[in-house]
Design a protein around this motif. Structure first.
Motif, mmCIF file in Angstrom:
data_model
loop_
_atom_site.group_PDB
_atom_site.id
_atom_site.type_symbol
_atom_site.label_atom_id
_atom_site.label_comp_id
_atom_site.label_asym_id
_atom_site.label_seq_id
_atom_site.Cartn_x
_atom_site.Cartn_y
_atom_site.Cartn_z
ATOM 1 N N SER A 210 -19.544 6.257 8.127
ATOM 2 C CA SER A 210 -18.351 6.133 7.280
ATOM 3 C C SER A 210 -17.095 6.000 8.131
ATOM 4 N N VAL B 229 -21.727 3.464 2.060
ATOM 5 C CA VAL B 229 -22.556 4.095 3.085
ATOM 6 C C VAL B 229 -23.613 4.926 2.381
ATOM 7 N N CYS C 237 -23.227 -0.905 4.370
ATOM 8 C CA CYS C 237 -23.690 -0.611 5.723
ATOM 9 C C CYS C 237 -25.211 -0.459 5.689
#
Length: 243
Positions: free
Chosen positions: A230, A194, A168
């Protein structure tokens, strides 16, 4: 089941009809003093490998709670082959990540130390307890293990080549996560990564982009907090797998 209709407990011991199970003090206290159950009440037990079983309380002493295992109510089914790699964040918020990731069906949780992490260690025992409680509440049949904290460099160096790693990446021109997932097999082994509140350092971005398993993705134009990212990413991934 009786007045404990949806009470579920995780136990490490083998489960089969007719077996007897003794509970540790914390679970015994929960049944006796929090739920106020008595002999003859039934709950559900699971252990991450044998499925789910009815169990009847047969002894509730001051120092011991024992149960008699009855019929199996659900056979074991494996959780989706999905991992969550996450940079540790502050207390209270990291517990939310563990809880929600467990509810969303993550099979393995991997804390990752990055350059901009403000947290240098994690309480694995505490986080494991959070995961166990979330599995009990969400009716999962297993509890995701929480691995030891590793550096991002070590994670990438030892990453299994067959497992795709969706990173991400905020403020990125990467594909939206849903678009990146659509051409892939729904049951493909994969993981999400993440980063910390401050994002990844430039050198970390470069090393990840050079890694053959890494696919940078975005969750939209807004900058999300780590725990929000998340949860949002996992929800998107699980939704894509269901369609």
């Amino acid at each position: 089941m009786s007045n404990a209709a949806k009470v579920r407990l995780f136990v490490p011991t083998a489960l089969s009809g007719g077996a007897e199970v003794a509970l540790p003090p914390d679970q015994a206290h929960y049944l006796r003093h929090v739920l106020r159950l008595g002999e003859g009440d039934t709950i559900a037990l699971f252990n991450g490998r044998d499925g789910e079983f009815h169990a009847t309380l047969t002894a509730l002493g001051k120092k011991e709670v024992r149960l008699l295992v009855g019929m199996q109510t659900r056979p074991f089914t494996a959780t989706a082959d999905l991992w969550l790699c996450f940079a540790p964040i502050r207390q209270g918020r990291i517990e939310m990540v563990i809880e929600k990731a467990t509810e969303l069906g993550v099979g393995r949780l991997l804390p990752v130390q990055t350059r901009r992490c403000q947290i240098a260690k994690v309480n694995g025992e505490r986080l494991s307890a959070i995961a166990r409680e979330a599995a009990e509440q969400s009716e999962r049949l297993d509890v995701p293990p929480i691995e030891n904290l590793v550096t991002l460099e070590k994670l990438l160096a030892e990453w299994p080549k067959e497992r795709r790693l969706y990173v991400c990446a905020e403020r990125s021109e990467a594909l939206p996560l849903l678009a990146a997932l659509q051409p892939r097999p729904k049951d493909e082994p994969c993981a999400l990564l993440v980063g910390p509140e401050g994002g990844f350092a430039p050198e970390e971005r470069e090393s990840m982009l050079c890694h053959p398993a890494v696919v940078p993705v975005t969750l939209g134009p807004n900058i999300l907090r780590a725990e929000t990212a998340s949860i949002a990413a996992l929800a998107i991934l699980q939704a894509a797998r269901q369609n």
